[in-house]
Scaffold this motif. Sequence first.
Motif, PDB file in Angstrom:
ATOM      1  N   ILE A 290       0.854  -1.181   0.000  1.00 11.99           N
ATOM      2  CA  ILE A 290       0.000   0.000   0.000  1.00 11.99           C
ATOM      3  C   ILE A 290       0.890   1.231   0.000  1.00 11.99           C
ATOM      4  CG2 ILE A 290      -1.739   1.309   1.283  1.00 11.99           C
ATOM      5  CD1 ILE A 290      -2.802  -1.342   2.327  1.00 11.99           C
ATOM      6  N   TYR A 291       0.937   1.930  -1.138  1.00 11.59           N
ATOM      7  CA  TYR A 291       1.682   3.174  -1.270  1.00 11.59           C
ATOM      8  C   TYR A 291       0.714   4.317  -0.984  1.00 11.59           C
ATOM      9  CZ  TYR A 291       4.856   0.128  -3.937  1.00 11.59           C
ATOM     10  OH  TYR A 291       5.690  -0.890  -4.339  1.00 11.59           O
ATOM     11  N   SER A 292       0.975   5.067   0.056  1.00 10.11           N
ATOM     12  CA  SER A 292       0.026   6.116   0.444  1.00 10.11           C
ATOM     13  C   SER A 292       0.761   7.385   0.852  1.00 10.11           C
ATOM     14  CB  SER A 292      -0.860   5.632   1.596  1.00 10.11           C
ATOM     15  OG  SER A 292      -0.075   5.129   2.664  1.00 10.11           O
ATOM     16  N   HIS A 293       0.101   8.510   0.629  1.00 13.96           N
ATOM     17  CA  HIS A 293       0.695   9.808   0.961  1.00 13.96           C
ATOM     18  C   HIS A 293       0.989   9.855   2.456  1.00 13.96           C
ATOM     19  CE1 HIS A 293       0.379  14.482   0.816  1.00 13.96           C
ATOM     20  NE2 HIS A 293       1.620  14.072   0.738  1.00 13.96           N
ATOM     21  N   SER A 294       2.148  10.405   2.784  1.00 13.40           N
ATOM     22  CA  SER A 294       2.632  10.344   4.166  1.00 13.40           C
ATOM     23  C   SER A 294       2.044  11.441   5.049  1.00 13.40           C
ATOM     24  CB  SER A 294       4.164  10.442   4.178  1.00 13.40           C
ATOM     25  OG  SER A 294       4.579  11.631   3.523  1.00 13.40           O
ATOM     26  N   ASP A 295       0.721  11.525   5.090  1.00  9.07           N
ATOM     27  CA  ASP A 295       0.050  12.457   6.002  1.00  9.07           C
ATOM     28  C   ASP A 295      -1.156  11.752   6.604  1.00  9.07           C
ATOM     29  OD1 ASP A 295      -1.750  12.345   3.907  1.00  9.07           O
ATOM     30  OD2 ASP A 295      -1.801  14.513   3.548  1.00  9.07           O
ATOM     31  N   ALA A 296      -1.934  12.479   7.399  1.00  4.29           N
ATOM     32  CA  ALA A 296      -3.076  11.858   8.078  1.00  4.29           C
ATOM     33  C   ALA A 296      -4.104  11.346   7.085  1.00  4.29           C
ATOM     34  CB  ALA A 296      -3.706  12.863   9.038  1.00  4.29           C
TER      35      ALA A 296
ATOM     36  N   GLN B  62       3.841   1.601   2.659  1.00  2.00           N
ATOM     37  CA  GLN B  62       4.950   2.414   2.161  1.00  2.00           C
ATOM     38  C   GLN B  62       4.494   3.875   2.030  1.00  2.00           C
ATOM     39  OE1 GLN B  62       8.099   1.655   1.620  1.00  2.00           O
ATOM     40  NE2 GLN B  62       7.880  -0.516   2.103  1.00  2.00           N
ATOM     41  N   PRO B  63       4.851   4.738   2.987  1.00  2.00           N
ATOM     42  CA  PRO B  63       4.492   6.156   2.868  1.00  2.00           C
ATOM     43  C   PRO B  63       5.344   6.862   1.821  1.00  2.00           C
ATOM     44  CG  PRO B  63       5.832   5.793   4.818  1.00  2.00           C
ATOM     45  CD  PRO B  63       5.551   4.443   4.241  1.00  2.00           C
ATOM     46  N   VAL B  64       4.724   7.721   1.029  1.00  2.00           N
ATOM     47  CA  VAL B  64       5.443   8.457  -0.018  1.00  2.00           C
ATOM     48  C   VAL B  64       4.995   9.915  -0.011  1.00  2.00           C
ATOM     49  CG1 VAL B  64       5.721   6.437  -1.510  1.00  2.00           C
ATOM     50  CG2 VAL B  64       3.706   7.892  -1.750  1.00  2.00           C
ATOM     51  N   ASN B  65       5.754  10.755  -0.701  1.00  2.00           N
ATOM     52  CA  ASN B  65       5.413  12.163  -0.856  1.00  2.00           C
ATOM     53  C   ASN B  65       5.030  12.443  -2.293  1.00  2.00           C
ATOM     54  OD1 ASN B  65       5.971  13.161   1.840  1.00  2.00           O
ATOM     55  ND2 ASN B  65       8.121  12.740   1.392  1.00  2.00           N
ATOM     56  N   HIS B  66       4.382  13.587  -2.502  1.00  2.00           N
ATOM     57  CA  HIS B  66       4.038  13.984  -3.861  1.00  2.00           C
ATOM     58  C   HIS B  66       5.302  14.283  -4.642  1.00  2.00           C
ATOM     59  CE1 HIS B  66      -0.309  14.242  -3.581  1.00  2.00           C
ATOM     60  NE2 HIS B  66      -0.159  14.775  -2.390  1.00  2.00           N
TER      61      HIS B  66
ATOM     62  N   CYS C 139      -0.828  -3.846  -5.604  1.00  3.64           N
ATOM     63  CA  CYS C 139      -0.684  -2.718  -4.701  1.00  3.64           C
ATOM     64  C   CYS C 139      -1.905  -1.807  -4.763  1.00  3.64           C
ATOM     65  CB  CYS C 139       0.571  -1.907  -5.055  1.00  3.64           C
ATOM     66  SG  CYS C 139       0.437  -1.036  -6.628  1.00  3.64           S
ATOM     67  N   ALA C 140      -1.950  -0.881  -3.810  1.00  4.25           N
ATOM     68  CA  ALA C 140      -2.904   0.224  -3.839  1.00  4.25           C
ATOM     69  C   ALA C 140      -2.095   1.508  -3.830  1.00  4.25           C
ATOM     70  CB  ALA C 140      -3.839   0.174  -2.633  1.00  4.25           C
ATOM     71  N   ILE C 141      -2.451   2.452  -4.693  1.00  4.11           N
ATOM     72  CA  ILE C 141      -1.807   3.758  -4.777  1.00  4.11           C
ATOM     73  C   ILE C 141      -2.838   4.760  -4.272  1.00  4.11           C
ATOM     74  CG2 ILE C 141      -0.793   5.461  -6.348  1.00  4.11           C
ATOM     75  CD1 ILE C 141      -0.220   3.018  -8.237  1.00  4.11           C
ATOM     76  N   LEU C 142      -2.576   5.354  -3.108  1.00  2.00           N
ATOM     77  CA  LEU C 142      -3.589   6.154  -2.430  1.00  2.00           C
ATOM     78  C   LEU C 142      -3.125   7.594  -2.187  1.00  2.00           C
ATOM     79  CD1 LEU C 142      -4.561   3.563   0.364  1.00  2.00           C
ATOM     80  CD2 LEU C 142      -5.637   3.845  -1.879  1.00  2.00           C
ATOM     81  N   ASP C 143      -3.879   8.548  -2.667  1.00  3.06           N
ATOM     82  CA  ASP C 143      -3.755   9.941  -2.249  1.00  3.06           C
ATOM     83  C   ASP C 143      -2.524  10.663  -2.786  1.00  3.06           C
ATOM     84  OD1 ASP C 143      -4.746  12.194  -0.777  1.00  3.06           O
ATOM     85  OD2 ASP C 143      -3.275  11.803   0.782  1.00  3.06           O
ATOM     86  N   PHE C 144      -2.060  10.316  -3.997  1.00  2.00           N
ATOM     87  CA  PHE C 144      -0.988  11.109  -4.581  1.00  2.00           C
ATOM     88  C   PHE C 144      -0.917  10.873  -6.090  1.00  2.00           C
ATOM     89  CE2 PHE C 144       0.877   7.116  -3.297  1.00  2.00           C
ATOM     90  CZ  PHE C 144       1.651   6.738  -4.382  1.00  2.00           C
TER      91      PHE C 144
END
Length: 354
Positions: free
Chosen positions: A9-15, A42-46, A62-67
């Motif tokens: 799960i790749y997701s933006h590293s915020d709340a 896996q937290p990621v940034n924009h 995978c899931a790509i969430l919020d970026f």
Amino acid sequence: MAKDLVYTIYSHSDADGGIAAALFSKFIYDKYAKYGWNTDIQPVNHVSVQGEWSLREIKWPCAILDFTLHPSLLSNRFFTSKPFLEKQLGQAKKVPDCYWIDHHPTGSSFPFLTENNSAEFIPNVITKWDTNAISTPGLLRTHHHELGFPAKFIKEYEEFIDLAEIIDGALYVSCEAAHDFSSHAVKLQTLFSPGHSAIDKSALYKKLVRQIAKSASVENLFDSDFLYRAIINHEEQNFNKQLRAYKKVTKLEGKVAYANFVGSHYFSGMGRFLPYMLFENANYALHIFPGMNKTSYSLSCGINPWYKPKDSSKHLGNYFAKNFSGGGHAFVAGGKVNEEELVKIEKLLEFLNE
């Protein structure tokens, strides 16, 4: 074999991204754990076309969430993995679907890419992009039927979803409320974005996501680890330092409360809404502060949620994607600028003051 079945799960590293990752982790685990699948967070940034995504391979499934993510960064192996895994594992082991779920203007930086043609560029990936959604958890709530996302999860995590909406949509009743460390929204936002240099932010993010996935109780989350209380107390003290620092460097440039930390020794972390505490009638807040190296700086810009500009047609996310290798929403965005490109700041101020 089972221990090798990992759903990333790749997701933006915020709340916002973290709560979405927790919901998705629970979704995948409940549906596929019986077939031997585990989740990896896996937290990621924009980033724009290049950046940290050029340093890693996105793994299937995978899931790509919020970026925002450019499809060119998905390798050929990514798209051939599903049939390969299905053949390798056989009927007894189901292969989960891949998802790309986002509420940012995904297609704005890459105009060729839309939800209608996504199957052509990113086959075998379920997409749902809704720029009207305030947060990714809110998008999951609105579109859970078409995504096959269990309604029971939405009901169970209603409080976390509401908090994600408040945090990502800046829906605090006032600027002061946005800095009230007794509120659940501020505490949750603080834990997902701690400023202390000794904290491993990636490890903390993964820990929070795992705990939220295990329990939908916000109170239990805050009480589950003494470290959380220490982080919140530290950040509250740091806020007071930030306020003093912002008072020294923030000026009103037309309609913009401009906090310029270039060359300043006072910087102690970004305070998203602090400029509005100093200039409550400013339409925008612009922050520039030290980057990862000495020759670059980070930028953050957003509208004043409590005193919005009359002309709301400006799209900050598009402007930052084009000029500062960044991106974001229409009303809040971030990016980077090199030392020799600081002249771009003046053009940005002109753009905001038009």
